[in-house]
Motif scaffolding. Sequence first.
Motif, PDB file in Angstrom:
ATOM      1  N   PRO A 235     -62.754   6.816  22.725  1.00 58.95           N
ATOM      2  CA  PRO A 235     -63.818   6.678  21.717  1.00 58.95           C
ATOM      3  C   PRO A 235     -64.674   7.938  21.588  1.00 58.95           C
ATOM      4  O   PRO A 235     -65.125   8.277  20.492  1.00 58.95           O
ATOM      5  N   VAL A 236     -64.892   8.634  22.715  1.00 58.85           N
ATOM      6  CA  VAL A 236     -65.671   9.890  22.671  1.00 58.85           C
ATOM      7  C   VAL A 236     -64.934  10.921  21.836  1.00 58.85           C
ATOM      8  O   VAL A 236     -65.538  11.618  20.992  1.00 58.85           O
ATOM      9  N   LEU A 237     -63.618  11.041  22.030  1.00 53.03           N
ATOM     10  CA  LEU A 237     -62.823  11.989  21.246  1.00 53.03           C
ATOM     11  C   LEU A 237     -62.805  11.607  19.768  1.00 53.03           C
ATOM     12  O   LEU A 237     -62.836  12.476  18.895  1.00 53.03           O
TER      13      LEU A 237
ATOM     14  N   MET B 131     -56.771  11.366  32.046  1.00 54.88           N
ATOM     15  CA  MET B 131     -56.498  10.261  31.116  1.00 54.88           C
ATOM     16  C   MET B 131     -55.074   9.745  31.272  1.00 54.88           C
ATOM     17  O   MET B 131     -54.826   8.538  31.173  1.00 54.88           O
ATOM     18  N   SER B 132     -54.132  10.654  31.505  1.00 56.05           N
ATOM     19  CA  SER B 132     -52.731  10.237  31.630  1.00 56.05           C
ATOM     20  C   SER B 132     -52.480   9.432  32.896  1.00 56.05           C
ATOM     21  O   SER B 132     -51.508   8.678  32.963  1.00 56.05           O
ATOM     22  N   ARG B 133     -53.356   9.566  33.873  1.00 62.02           N
ATOM     23  CA  ARG B 133     -53.154   8.909  35.165  1.00 62.02           C
ATOM     24  C   ARG B 133     -53.986   7.640  35.318  1.00 62.02           C
ATOM     25  O   ARG B 133     -53.849   6.934  36.324  1.00 62.02           O
ATOM     26  N   SER B 134     -54.842   7.354  34.341  1.00 60.36           N
ATOM     27  CA  SER B 134     -55.716   6.187  34.464  1.00 60.36           C
ATOM     28  C   SER B 134     -55.975   5.569  33.093  1.00 60.36           C
ATOM     29  O   SER B 134     -56.518   6.240  32.206  1.00 60.36           O
ATOM     30  N   GLU B 135     -55.594   4.310  32.931  1.00 58.50           N
ATOM     31  CA  GLU B 135     -55.854   3.608  31.674  1.00 58.50           C
ATOM     32  C   GLU B 135     -57.361   3.426  31.463  1.00 58.50           C
ATOM     33  O   GLU B 135     -57.843   3.468  30.332  1.00 58.50           O
ATOM     34  N   ARG B 136     -58.095   3.239  32.538  1.00 53.83           N
ATOM     35  CA  ARG B 136     -59.537   3.045  32.417  1.00 53.83           C
ATOM     36  C   ARG B 136     -60.213   4.304  31.871  1.00 53.83           C
ATOM     37  O   ARG B 136     -61.056   4.232  30.970  1.00 53.83           O
ATOM     38  N   ILE B 137     -59.829   5.458  32.429  1.00 53.16           N
ATOM     39  CA  ILE B 137     -60.405   6.719  31.937  1.00 53.16           C
ATOM     40  C   ILE B 137     -60.023   6.937  30.481  1.00 53.16           C
ATOM     41  O   ILE B 137     -60.839   7.378  29.668  1.00 53.16           O
ATOM     42  N   GLN B 138     -58.795   6.603  30.119  1.00 55.45           N
ATOM     43  CA  GLN B 138     -58.356   6.761  28.729  1.00 55.45           C
ATOM     44  C   GLN B 138     -59.183   5.882  27.792  1.00 55.45           C
ATOM     45  O   GLN B 138     -59.574   6.322  26.705  1.00 55.45           O
ATOM     46  N   ARG B 139     -59.471   4.648  28.201  1.00 56.05           N
ATOM     47  CA  ARG B 139     -60.267   3.760  27.356  1.00 56.05           C
ATOM     48  C   ARG B 139     -61.685   4.278  27.173  1.00 56.05           C
ATOM     49  O   ARG B 139     -62.300   4.053  26.129  1.00 56.05           O
ATOM     50  N   VAL B 140     -62.202   4.976  28.182  1.00 55.71           N
ATOM     51  CA  VAL B 140     -63.555   5.528  28.086  1.00 55.71           C
ATOM     52  C   VAL B 140     -63.576   6.796  27.231  1.00 55.71           C
ATOM     53  O   VAL B 140     -64.468   6.987  26.388  1.00 55.71           O
ATOM     54  N   ILE B 141     -62.586   7.670  27.428  1.00 54.66           N
ATOM     55  CA  ILE B 141     -62.588   8.978  26.762  1.00 54.66           C
ATOM     56  C   ILE B 141     -62.170   8.893  25.305  1.00 54.66           C
ATOM     57  O   ILE B 141     -62.688   9.634  24.455  1.00 54.66           O
TER      58      ILE B 141
ATOM     59  N   ILE C 287     -61.975  21.141  21.242  1.00 51.84           N
ATOM     60  CA  ILE C 287     -61.350  20.672  22.484  1.00 51.84           C
ATOM     61  C   ILE C 287     -60.593  19.344  22.360  1.00 51.84           C
ATOM     62  O   ILE C 287     -59.648  19.111  23.141  1.00 51.84           O
ATOM     63  N   PRO C 288     -60.906  18.429  21.435  1.00 55.93           N
ATOM     64  CA  PRO C 288     -60.184  17.147  21.411  1.00 55.93           C
ATOM     65  C   PRO C 288     -58.664  17.249  21.338  1.00 55.93           C
ATOM     66  O   PRO C 288     -57.969  16.514  22.059  1.00 55.93           O
ATOM     67  N   PRO C 289     -58.062  18.133  20.506  1.00 53.84           N
ATOM     68  CA  PRO C 289     -56.591  18.198  20.500  1.00 53.84           C
ATOM     69  C   PRO C 289     -56.011  18.603  21.846  1.00 53.84           C
ATOM     70  O   PRO C 289     -54.939  18.118  22.233  1.00 53.84           O
ATOM     71  N   MET C 290     -56.710  19.477  22.568  1.00 48.85           N
ATOM     72  CA  MET C 290     -56.230  19.892  23.887  1.00 48.85           C
ATOM     73  C   MET C 290     -56.180  18.697  24.831  1.00 48.85           C
ATOM     74  O   MET C 290     -55.201  18.502  25.569  1.00 48.85           O
ATOM     75  N   ILE C 291     -57.216  17.885  24.810  1.00 47.38           N
ATOM     76  CA  ILE C 291     -57.267  16.715  25.689  1.00 47.38           C
ATOM     77  C   ILE C 291     -56.203  15.699  25.289  1.00 47.38           C
ATOM     78  O   ILE C 291     -55.443  15.200  26.132  1.00 47.38           O
ATOM     79  N   ARG C 292     -56.135  15.388  24.013  1.00 47.24           N
ATOM     80  CA  ARG C 292     -55.206  14.351  23.542  1.00 47.24           C
ATOM     81  C   ARG C 292     -53.749  14.732  23.791  1.00 47.24           C
ATOM     82  O   ARG C 292     -52.951  13.903  24.254  1.00 47.24           O
ATOM     83  N   LEU C 293     -53.372  15.959  23.488  1.00 47.21           N
ATOM     84  CA  LEU C 293     -51.972  16.344  23.597  1.00 47.21           C
ATOM     85  C   LEU C 293     -51.554  16.596  25.044  1.00 47.21           C
ATOM     86  O   LEU C 293     -50.381  16.433  25.385  1.00 47.21           O
TER      87      LEU C 293
END
Length: 295
Positions: free
Chosen positions: A137-139, A125-135, A174-180
């Motif tokens: 809403p799921v989080l 997510m940190s390396r791609s804005e597209r992946i961040q936009r997809v992930i 798992i969401p806090p691990m991904i976000r932080l």
Amino acid sequence: MDWLTNFPHLNDEALRLVKKGLDDAFRTFTRTYGDSIEGFFAPLQYLLIKCEHFLTDTPWPLIISLAAGLAWLASRNLTTVAGTVVTLVAIGFLNMWDDTMKTVSMILVSTIIAIVLGAPVGIAMSRSERIQRVINPVLDVMQTMPSFVYLIPVVMLLGIGKVPGVIAVVIYAIPPMIRLTNLGIRLVDKDVLEAADAFGSSNWQKLRDVQIPLALPTIMAGVNQTIMMALAMVVIASMIGVQGLGQPVLKAINNQYFTLGLFNGLAIVGIAIIFDRISQAYGKRLQRHLELMHA
């Protein structure tokens, strides 16, 4: 205009058919692939059983000594070490040792899985804005979904037991691990990255040697939050057969056993405080160490 009068009836019928179709499809899927799915998660069950046996079979003085050693290594603070020892001794004195160790084993395994799965997603997510936009809403959905809902699909797929409980806990925590992880890497100073580029570092070298080390305090905060959310699922996971401190609490709720619920609830709080203090202290020490390195 008769169709307006019949519209609610037609809408209810269509919704009923859609629900029936989805239920039938899920039942067919579980009957067809249930054994394969259970086989896929067999290593997870093995890891959980081994961890639980280690904690429950090892003599309690050794476990307390190990916990005290970890607390000292993480915090270098005698108050934290003393609090860890007193809490564990009190848990043993109140005859809650085995249930506590079963809960700790589930939290450890769930946290390890959340780190292994969540950190790479956060990095992506940190390396791609597209992946961040997809992930993102799921989080958002994962963090707003009632925790009971996570139990439904895993129980239908795997039945009741330890493995479904761990899977439900991992999904919830798992969401806090991904976000932080994502946030920590994005907050790395751009000047440092430009310096790494100037030395000819590849993307992998920048990630391994610059971004992850500098983001570790924030990533550790994600680990801390993951542990806290996993502990919050202890009582709920006990509803599908996960052994530990959650089952006595559930029993106390159902039978109005005040002292049973109080003592086991306090044990959960004590374990949460131990995990919180150790992980936070390690994160702060890590941050001070990195600041001294770059001073």
